[in-house]
Scaffold this motif. Structure first.
Motif, PDB file in Angstrom:
ATOM      1  N   PRO A  41     -12.705   7.771   1.239  1.00  0.00           N
ATOM      2  CA  PRO A  41     -12.582   6.426   1.804  1.00  0.00           C
ATOM      3  C   PRO A  41     -11.568   5.584   1.036  1.00  0.00           C
ATOM      4  N   ASP A  43     -10.909   1.881  -0.238  1.00  0.00           N
ATOM      5  CA  ASP A  43     -11.519   0.575  -0.498  1.00  0.00           C
ATOM      6  C   ASP A  43     -10.414  -0.447  -0.690  1.00  0.00           C
ATOM      7  N   ALA A  45      -9.447  -4.721  -1.263  1.00  0.00           N
ATOM      8  CA  ALA A  45      -9.863  -6.082  -1.600  1.00  0.00           C
ATOM      9  C   ALA A  45      -8.628  -6.975  -1.660  1.00  0.00           C
ATOM     10  N   ILE A  66      -6.090  -1.719  -3.646  1.00  0.00           N
ATOM     11  CA  ILE A  66      -6.521  -0.627  -2.773  1.00  0.00           C
ATOM     12  C   ILE A  66      -6.874   0.556  -3.667  1.00  0.00           C
ATOM     13  N   GLN A  68      -8.421   4.586  -3.732  1.00  0.00           N
ATOM     14  CA  GLN A  68      -8.830   5.819  -3.064  1.00  0.00           C
ATOM     15  C   GLN A  68      -8.954   6.887  -4.137  1.00  0.00           C
ATOM     16  N   ARG A  72      -4.934   3.938  -7.509  1.00  0.00           N
ATOM     17  CA  ARG A  72      -5.045   2.488  -7.392  1.00  0.00           C
ATOM     18  C   ARG A  72      -3.687   1.940  -6.985  1.00  0.00           C
TER      19      ARG A  72
END
Length: 166
Positions: A41, A43, A45, A66, A68, A72
């Motif tokens: 997934p 993620d 923010a 981001i 995964q 980063r």
């Protein structure tokens, strides 16, 4: 770690002994952890998000982060482009103060595009790659996050340490 240093030195030897061929083809290096599972997934923010209802894209602004797996990615702005068929993200288009970190390796650039399915990140604009205290610069770097292979192109540059005396 030794493999990474060997690959960097091999690339630099190619640059020093055959500058025109090395510049035309690019310089290969390893980047980050040996493999990143691009099916993990993603993620995301940010401080703000605007969604385009017509195409499903989202513009993230302010302190975008981001994540995964081990990867980063941070930037000023990121456009999230959704797949045209099915669910999920097709690609991320990062702009402004882009920083890509994988394992202990880090790369900076003005912009980056990450195609999720292929696991390919293309960074452009004053790319600076830092690995084990060494730095490489280029105009563009393409990273395959699945294999960890990276290619730098467009006036690749570095500084080699001196022999230290004796």
């Amino acid at each position: 770690m030794r493999r990474l240093t060997f690959v960097i030195l091999l690339g630099l030897i190619c640059i020093l002994h055959a500058p025109s061929a090395a510049m035309a083809q690019g310089t290969g290096v390893s980047f980050g952890v040996l493999q990143t599972d691009t099916s993990q997934p993603v993620d995301i923010a940010s401080d703000n998000m605007s969604v385009n209802q017509e195409d499903g894209s989202a513009l993230l602004t302010g302190n975008v982060l981001i994540i995964q797996g081990e990867m980063r990615l941070s930037a000023d702005n990121v456009l999230v482009v959704r797949r045209t068929e099915g669910n999920g993200i097709e690609r991320l288009e990062a702009r402004g103060n882009v920083l890509l970190v994988s394992g202990e390796d880090a790369a900076e650039a003005r912009e980056a595009d990450y195609t999720i399915q292929s696991g390919t990140v293309v960074m452009r604009g004053n790319v600076l790659l830092t690995q084990q205290g060494n730095t490489l610069g280029a105009e563009q770097m393409t990273v395959n996050m699945t294999t960890g292979n990276a290619t730098l192109s467009g006036r690749v540059r570095t500084t080699l340490p001196g022999s230290g005396g004796n």
